[in-house]
Write a protein that holds these residues in place. Structure first.
Motif, PDB file in Angstrom:
ATOM      1  N   ALA A   1      -3.603  -5.763  16.576  1.00 27.84           N
ATOM      2  CA  ALA A   1      -3.552  -4.511  15.826  1.00 27.84           C
ATOM      3  C   ALA A   1      -3.431  -3.306  16.764  1.00 27.84           C
ATOM      4  O   ALA A   1      -2.670  -2.361  16.499  1.00 27.84           O
ATOM      5  N   LYS A   2      -4.154  -3.368  17.879  1.00 27.55           N
ATOM      6  CA  LYS A   2      -4.078  -2.274  18.862  1.00 27.55           C
ATOM      7  C   LYS A   2      -2.681  -2.180  19.461  1.00 27.55           C
ATOM      8  O   LYS A   2      -2.163  -1.082  19.697  1.00 27.55           O
ATOM      9  N   ALA A   3      -2.058  -3.332  19.706  1.00 21.89           N
ATOM     10  CA  ALA A   3      -0.692  -3.335  20.245  1.00 21.89           C
ATOM     11  C   ALA A   3       0.285  -2.690  19.274  1.00 21.89           C
ATOM     12  O   ALA A   3       1.267  -2.048  19.685  1.00 21.89           O
ATOM     13  N   LEU A   4       0.010  -2.822  17.976  1.00 20.83           N
ATOM     14  CA  LEU A   4       0.880  -2.222  16.964  1.00 20.83           C
ATOM     15  C   LEU A   4       0.655  -0.718  16.815  1.00 20.83           C
ATOM     16  O   LEU A   4       1.456  -0.028  16.168  1.00 20.83           O
ATOM     17  N   GLY A   5      -0.452  -0.231  17.403  1.00 19.28           N
ATOM     18  CA  GLY A   5      -0.691   1.209  17.353  1.00 19.28           C
ATOM     19  C   GLY A   5      -1.930   1.620  16.584  1.00 19.28           C
ATOM     20  O   GLY A   5      -2.176   2.808  16.389  1.00 19.28           O
ATOM     21  N   TYR A   6      -2.734   0.643  16.119  1.00 18.68           N
ATOM     22  CA  TYR A   6      -3.972   0.958  15.408  1.00 18.68           C
ATOM     23  C   TYR A   6      -5.124   1.028  16.404  1.00 18.68           C
ATOM     24  O   TYR A   6      -4.963   0.722  17.582  1.00 18.68           O
ATOM     25  N   SER A   7      -6.309   1.373  15.926  1.00 17.84           N
ATOM     26  CA  SER A   7      -7.420   1.630  16.846  1.00 17.84           C
ATOM     27  C   SER A   7      -7.886   0.375  17.569  1.00 17.84           C
ATOM     28  O   SER A   7      -8.391   0.441  18.679  1.00 17.84           O
ATOM     29  N   GLY A   8      -7.769  -0.795  16.934  1.00 21.50           N
ATOM     30  CA  GLY A   8      -8.156  -2.033  17.588  1.00 21.50           C
ATOM     31  C   GLY A   8      -9.596  -2.438  17.332  1.00 21.50           C
ATOM     32  O   GLY A   8     -10.041  -3.487  17.798  1.00 21.50           O
ATOM     33  N   SER A   9     -10.361  -1.637  16.579  1.00 22.68           N
ATOM     34  CA  SER A   9     -11.742  -2.020  16.249  1.00 22.68           C
ATOM     35  C   SER A   9     -11.725  -3.026  15.103  1.00 22.68           C
ATOM     36  O   SER A   9     -10.811  -3.011  14.265  1.00 22.68           O
ATOM     37  N   PRO A  10     -12.704  -3.931  15.043  1.00 25.39           N
ATOM     38  CA  PRO A  10     -12.735  -4.932  13.965  1.00 25.39           C
ATOM     39  C   PRO A  10     -12.716  -4.301  12.570  1.00 25.39           C
ATOM     40  O   PRO A  10     -12.154  -4.874  11.635  1.00 25.39           O
ATOM     41  N   GLU A  11     -13.341  -3.108  12.424  1.00 28.17           N
ATOM     42  CA  GLU A  11     -13.369  -2.455  11.114  1.00 28.17           C
ATOM     43  C   GLU A  11     -11.977  -2.032  10.650  1.00 28.17           C
ATOM     44  O   GLU A  11     -11.687  -1.995   9.450  1.00 28.17           O
ATOM     45  N   THR A  12     -11.113  -1.730  11.616  1.00 25.44           N
ATOM     46  CA  THR A  12      -9.760  -1.275  11.282  1.00 25.44           C
ATOM     47  C   THR A  12      -8.971  -2.352  10.566  1.00 25.44           C
ATOM     48  O   THR A  12      -8.074  -2.043   9.766  1.00 25.44           O
ATOM     49  N   LEU A  13      -9.290  -3.629  10.822  1.00 24.24           N
ATOM     50  CA  LEU A  13      -8.523  -4.728  10.233  1.00 24.24           C
ATOM     51  C   LEU A  13      -8.532  -4.698   8.712  1.00 24.24           C
ATOM     52  O   LEU A  13      -7.591  -5.172   8.064  1.00 24.24           O
ATOM     53  N   ASP A  14      -9.583  -4.152   8.115  1.00 23.93           N
ATOM     54  CA  ASP A  14      -9.679  -4.116   6.656  1.00 23.93           C
ATOM     55  C   ASP A  14      -9.148  -2.816   6.061  1.00 23.93           C
ATOM     56  O   ASP A  14      -9.261  -2.591   4.841  1.00 23.93           O
ATOM     57  N   SER A  15      -8.569  -1.972   6.899  1.00 27.11           N
ATOM     58  CA  SER A  15      -7.989  -0.716   6.411  1.00 27.11           C
ATOM     59  C   SER A  15      -6.690  -0.988   5.668  1.00 27.11           C
ATOM     60  O   SER A  15      -5.894  -1.829   6.082  1.00 27.11           O
ATOM     61  N   ALA A  16      -6.478  -0.259   4.587  1.00 29.53           N
ATOM     62  CA  ALA A  16      -5.249  -0.422   3.796  1.00 29.53           C
ATOM     63  C   ALA A  16      -4.077   0.277   4.479  1.00 29.53           C
ATOM     64  O   ALA A  16      -4.232   1.362   5.053  1.00 29.53           O
ATOM     65  N   VAL A  17      -2.928  -0.352   4.441  1.00 27.46           N
ATOM     66  CA  VAL A  17      -1.692   0.236   4.967  1.00 27.46           C
ATOM     67  C   VAL A  17      -0.564  -0.037   3.967  1.00 27.46           C
ATOM     68  O   VAL A  17      -0.628  -0.994   3.191  1.00 27.46           O
ATOM     69  N   SER A  18       0.434   0.811   4.001  1.00 27.96           N
ATOM     70  CA  SER A  18       1.580   0.646   3.102  1.00 27.96           C
ATOM     71  C   SER A  18       2.861   0.541   3.916  1.00 27.96           C
ATOM     72  O   SER A  18       3.063   1.328   4.860  1.00 27.96           O
ATOM     73  N   PRO A  19       3.735  -0.399   3.566  1.00 34.88           N
ATOM     74  CA  PRO A  19       4.997  -0.557   4.303  1.00 34.88           C
ATOM     75  C   PRO A  19       5.998   0.535   3.959  1.00 34.88           C
ATOM     76  O   PRO A  19       5.957   1.118   2.870  1.00 34.88           O
ATOM     77  N   ARG A  20       6.878   0.807   4.880  1.00 36.66           N
ATOM     78  CA  ARG A  20       7.929   1.785   4.627  1.00 36.66           C
ATOM     79  C   ARG A  20       9.042   1.190   3.769  1.00 36.66           C
ATOM     80  O   ARG A  20       9.745   1.921   3.081  1.00 36.66           O
ATOM     81  N   GLY A  21       9.242  -0.129   3.857  1.00 35.95           N
ATOM     82  CA  GLY A  21      10.240  -0.775   3.009  1.00 35.95           C
ATOM     83  C   GLY A  21      11.392  -1.429   3.750  1.00 35.95           C
ATOM     84  O   GLY A  21      12.254  -2.068   3.133  1.00 35.95           O
ATOM     85  N   PHE A  22      11.414  -1.328   5.069  1.00 39.43           N
ATOM     86  CA  PHE A  22      12.519  -1.916   5.840  1.00 39.43           C
ATOM     87  C   PHE A  22      12.606  -3.432   5.630  1.00 39.43           C
ATOM     88  O   PHE A  22      13.693  -3.988   5.453  1.00 39.43           O
ATOM     89  N   ARG A  23      11.439  -4.086   5.655  1.00 38.42           N
ATOM     90  CA  ARG A  23      11.408  -5.546   5.627  1.00 38.42           C
ATOM     91  C   ARG A  23      11.961  -6.112   4.317  1.00 38.42           C
ATOM     92  O   ARG A  23      12.789  -7.034   4.337  1.00 38.42           O
ATOM     93  N   LEU A  24      11.520  -5.569   3.177  1.00 36.19           N
ATOM     94  CA  LEU A  24      12.001  -6.104   1.901  1.00 36.19           C
ATOM     95  C   LEU A  24      13.438  -5.665   1.616  1.00 36.19           C
ATOM     96  O   LEU A  24      14.225  -6.429   1.051  1.00 36.19           O
ATOM     97  N   LEU A  25      13.795  -4.460   1.987  1.00 32.79           N
ATOM     98  CA  LEU A  25      15.183  -4.014   1.781  1.00 32.79           C
ATOM     99  C   LEU A  25      16.159  -4.874   2.575  1.00 32.79           C
ATOM    100  O   LEU A  25      17.293  -5.092   2.142  1.00 32.79           O
ATOM    101  N   ALA A  26      15.730  -5.375   3.737  1.00 30.58           N
ATOM    102  CA  ALA A  26      16.596  -6.225   4.558  1.00 30.58           C
ATOM    103  C   ALA A  26      16.891  -7.557   3.864  1.00 30.58           C
ATOM    104  O   ALA A  26      17.853  -8.239   4.219  1.00 30.58           O
ATOM    105  N   LYS A  27      16.067  -7.919   2.881  1.00 35.54           N
ATOM    106  CA  LYS A  27      16.280  -9.164   2.142  1.00 35.54           C
ATOM    107  C   LYS A  27      17.251  -9.000   0.971  1.00 35.54           C
ATOM    108  O   LYS A  27      17.661  -9.984   0.357  1.00 35.54           O
TER     109      LYS A  27
END
Length: 374
Positions: free
Chosen positions: A287-313
């Motif tokens: 998670a830290k490599a992706l740009g998040y804080s890297g703390s265990p609590e951060t793992l349960d934080s909600a995030v929303s996709p921009r849409g690149f992945r599904l649009l590519a399908k």
């Protein structure tokens, strides 16, 4: 000489990445099915030794004493016969010409080496001094060793390499199945807008693992030469789409730059690539490599996709249109809620394409939910 032999011809190294590339090129040049490998095996079967430098320049020339200047076309049988002279052989870097034979190579004795035999010690020092690969055929030990800029690789029998490669392929198949599972779960969670950093990190982790195993198998393919064609086909089938998916996940979830934290997609991918294997097993580190804080609590934080992945399908949707759609709507949930008329407001999206996008996203949403709950 075959065209594939020429394409794989080794050259000089330049830095650590250059050494790795030179090692791959050198392994390809001595792989089963090449003229050089045929010649080396003839030397081995003939119970004579050999010392062959795969390249020639003024530095190599300065190390040569005695012997003969030839400048003749390379063939496996000529290599075998010339090795009977019990001297070094110099080839051009494309392995198309035999330039010198029966020479004594005198490298700098101050160059450190851990080799003990005269031939192997000379091969190691020459490769370090001139920057070209050197092959040593040991008469007493019955082996062929490749020296590349301080690295030593013993050329193994194809059967032994295939055995390890098949084990790695079986591992890759298991990891790919697990990747497909977590990627399918992520798609369903994206539709429901229930994605957490943990879900994204799990997919990024599996993508990286599959990629690393595939890289290891690709090395075996290079070593196997013509014996690795079937393995190469299996590998290509298994990893199809993995690299694009890795980039799409990063484009969807790498956080927007802030005053305190700023990381581009390329930087995030490079950071993932640099993680050691133990680090890759830790989701907070991913998670830290992706740009998040890297703390265990951060793992349960909600995030929303921009849409690149599904649009590519969505079938037949150009990358430029995907970029405009994401930029216009700003996130996947708004894209899913957009009507055909809403989609047509985007530059380059006509009625037909808007309907295609609308129907494509609807089908993806239905199939993802069904796969998750049925």
């Amino acid at each position: 000489m075959a065209a594939n032999d020429r394409a794989a011809a080794p050259g000089k190294s330049g830095g650590s990445s250059g050494t790795e590339g030179l090692m791959r090129a050198s392994l390809s040049a001595v792989a089963p099915g090449t003229s050089l490998r045929d010649g080396l095996e003839r030397v081995l079967r003939g119970n004579t030794g050999g010392l062959i430098v795969l390249g020639f320049d003024k530095t190599v020339e300065s190390l040569c004493t005695g012997g003969f200047v030839l400048d003749v076309e390379f063939t496996a049988t000529r290599l075998r016969e010339l090795c009977k002279l019990d001297g070094g052989i110099i080839l051009d870097k494309d392995i198309t010409k035999i330039l010198r034979a029966g020479v004594q190579l005198v490298p700098d004795s101050n160059i450190p080496t851990e080799e003990t035999g005269t031939r192997h010690r000379t091969a190691d020092r020459v490769s370090k001094q001139v920057g070209f690969p050197v092959v040593s055929v040991s008469q007493s030990m019955r082996l062929i060793a490749l020296y590349v800029d301080g690295q030593r690789r013993v050329l193994e029998d194809s059967a032994a390499i295939l055995s390890r490669a098949n084990q790695a392929l079986a591992t890759l198949e298991r990891y790919k199945l697990r990747l497909d599972e977590v990627a399918g779960t992520l798609s369903a969670l994206e539709i429901e807008d229930l994605v957490t950093v943990r879900d994204v990190s799990a997919v990024a982790q599996r993508l990286e693992m599959v990629r690393r195993i595939a890289t290891e198998i690709a090395e075996y393919v290079v070593e196997l030469g013509t014996d690795g064609r079937l393995l190469s086909l299996q590998l290509d089938e298994l990893i199809q789409g993995v690299e694009p998916e890795r980039e799409l996940v990063a484009r969807d979830y790498v956080p927007e730059p802030t005053a305190k934290r700023s990381r581009t997609v390329d930087e995030a991918l490079a950071e993932l690539d640099s993680l050691s294997h133990p680090e890759l097993l830790e989701l907070p580190t991913v998670a830290k490599a992706l740009g998040y804080s890297g703390s265990p609590e951060t793992l349960d934080s909600a995030v929303s996709p921009r849409g690149f992945r599904l649009l590519a399908k969505v079938p037949r949707l150009p990358g430029a249109i995907i970029e405009r759609l994401v930029e216009h709507f700003g996130g996947l949930q708004k894209l899913l809620a957009a009507s055909v008329d809403d989609l047509q407001t985007v530059d380059g999206v006509g009625e037909a394409r808007a309907r295609s996008v609308r129907e494509g996203l609807s089908r993806l949403a239905e199939s993802s939910i069904l796969e998750r709950y049925v």
